[in-house]
Design an enzyme around this catalytic site. Structure first.
Site, PDB file in Angstrom:
ATOM      1  N   TYR A 164     -43.818  24.739  16.685  1.00 27.52           N
ATOM      2  CA  TYR A 164     -42.788  23.697  16.658  1.00 27.52           C
ATOM      3  C   TYR A 164     -41.402  24.224  17.059  1.00 27.52           C
ATOM      4  CZ  TYR A 164     -45.856  20.151  14.586  1.00 27.52           C
ATOM      5  OH  TYR A 164     -46.842  19.223  14.376  1.00 27.52           O
ATOM      6  N   LYS A 222     -53.904  17.556  11.227  1.00 26.60           N
ATOM      7  CA  LYS A 222     -53.007  18.229  10.289  1.00 26.60           C
ATOM      8  C   LYS A 222     -53.638  18.299   8.888  1.00 26.60           C
ATOM      9  CE  LYS A 222     -48.958  16.828  13.000  1.00 26.60           C
ATOM     10  NZ  LYS A 222     -47.667  16.101  12.978  1.00 26.60           N
TER      11      LYS A 222
HETATM   12  P1  CMP Z   1     -45.969  15.774  16.014  1.00 24.43           P
HETATM   13  O1  CMP Z   1     -46.645  14.893  17.002  1.00 24.43           O
HETATM   14  O2  CMP Z   1     -46.740  16.901  15.434  1.00 24.43           O
HETATM   15  O3  CMP Z   1     -44.622  16.343  16.656  1.00 24.43           O
HETATM   16  C1  CMP Z   1     -43.517  16.732  15.878  1.00 24.43           C
HETATM   17  C2  CMP Z   1     -43.690  16.382  14.451  1.00 24.43           C
HETATM   18  O4  CMP Z   1     -42.490  16.383  13.704  1.00 24.43           O
HETATM   19  C3  CMP Z   1     -44.171  14.945  14.320  1.00 24.43           C
HETATM   20  O5  CMP Z   1     -45.481  14.849  14.762  1.00 24.43           O
HETATM   21  C4  CMP Z   1     -43.930  14.693  12.861  1.00 24.43           C
HETATM   22  O6  CMP Z   1     -44.964  15.220  12.045  1.00 24.43           O
HETATM   23  C5  CMP Z   1     -42.664  15.497  12.621  1.00 24.43           C
HETATM   24  N1  CMP Z   1     -41.493  14.642  12.562  1.00 24.43           N
HETATM   25  C6  CMP Z   1     -40.880  14.030  13.580  1.00 24.43           C
HETATM   26  N2  CMP Z   1     -39.818  13.342  13.146  1.00 24.43           N
HETATM   27  C7  CMP Z   1     -39.751  13.530  11.804  1.00 24.43           C
HETATM   28  C8  CMP Z   1     -38.884  13.097  10.770  1.00 24.43           C
HETATM   29  N3  CMP Z   1     -37.852  12.291  11.048  1.00 24.43           N
HETATM   30  N4  CMP Z   1     -39.147  13.498   9.514  1.00 24.43           N
HETATM   31  C9  CMP Z   1     -40.181  14.302   9.247  1.00 24.43           C
HETATM   32  N5  CMP Z   1     -41.038  14.754  10.182  1.00 24.43           N
HETATM   33  C10 CMP Z   1     -40.836  14.369  11.442  1.00 24.43           C
END
Ligand code: CMP
Length: 150
Positions: free
Chosen positions: A50, A10
């Site tokens: 997403y 990222k």
């Molecule tokens: P990722 O593995 O990319 O999958 C979904 C993403 O959402 C996760 O990593 C985080 O970057 C983000 N994410 C998940 N939960 C939260 C949260 N409570 N607040 C902010 N970002 C989140």
């Protein structure tokens, strides 16, 4: 079984100079790099990646984060790479990820957790198709590149 997974460094991981460290961990484990590109994506693309999280309160902040700078999009291949890759990455919330994992070693906040890895073989298939519509390696203008002719 032999699998492929989609791994994305990222914008925070790229800005902090963690590309080499992260690639090194996957290489040393024995996985094979099958595709790689540095790319800055636009909002609709990040929203598509997403899409499953579109109802979450953090969705727009997450999209802002992913489009804030270039990311490194990769395809990694190997036995059980989806599950093992997520072990190498560590728990989504860096507060829960173990030292020795990427997030355990390099992240503090769930909203800046350095790296993404597909959560299943099915998500990996979808994410690879989304991020690498041209296929894993761009071969344009590679013809005859093996000929040394100074
Ligand atoms: P990722 O593995 O990319 O999958 C979904 C993403 O959402 C996760 O990593 C985080 O970057 C983000 N994410 C998940 N939960 C939260 C949260 N409570 N607040 C902010 N970002 C989140």
């Amino acid at each position: 079984k032999m699998e492929q997974t989609f791994i994305m460094i990222k914008p925070d991981g790229v800005q902090r100079g963690l590309i080499g460290e992260i690639i090194s961990r996957f290489e040393k484990k024995g996985f094979s790099l099958k595709g790689l590109k540095l790319i800055r994506v636009e909002r609709p693309f990040a929203e598509k990646h997403y899409a499953d999280l579109s109802a979450k309160p953090f969705f727009s902040g997450l999209v802002d984060y992913i489009i804030s700078g270039p990311v490194v999009a990769m395809i990694w291949e190997g036995k059980n790479v989806v599950t093992t890759g997520r072990k190498i990455i560590g728990a989504t919330n860096p507060a829960q990820s173990e030292p020795g994992t990427i997030r355990g070693d390099f992240a503090i906040d769930i909203g800046r957790n350095v790296i993404h890895g597909s959560d299943s073989v099915e998500s990996a298939r979808k994410e690879i198709a989304l991020w690498f519509p041209e296929g894993p390696v761009a071969w344009q203008s590679c013809a005859h590149s093996w000929i040394y002719d100074p």
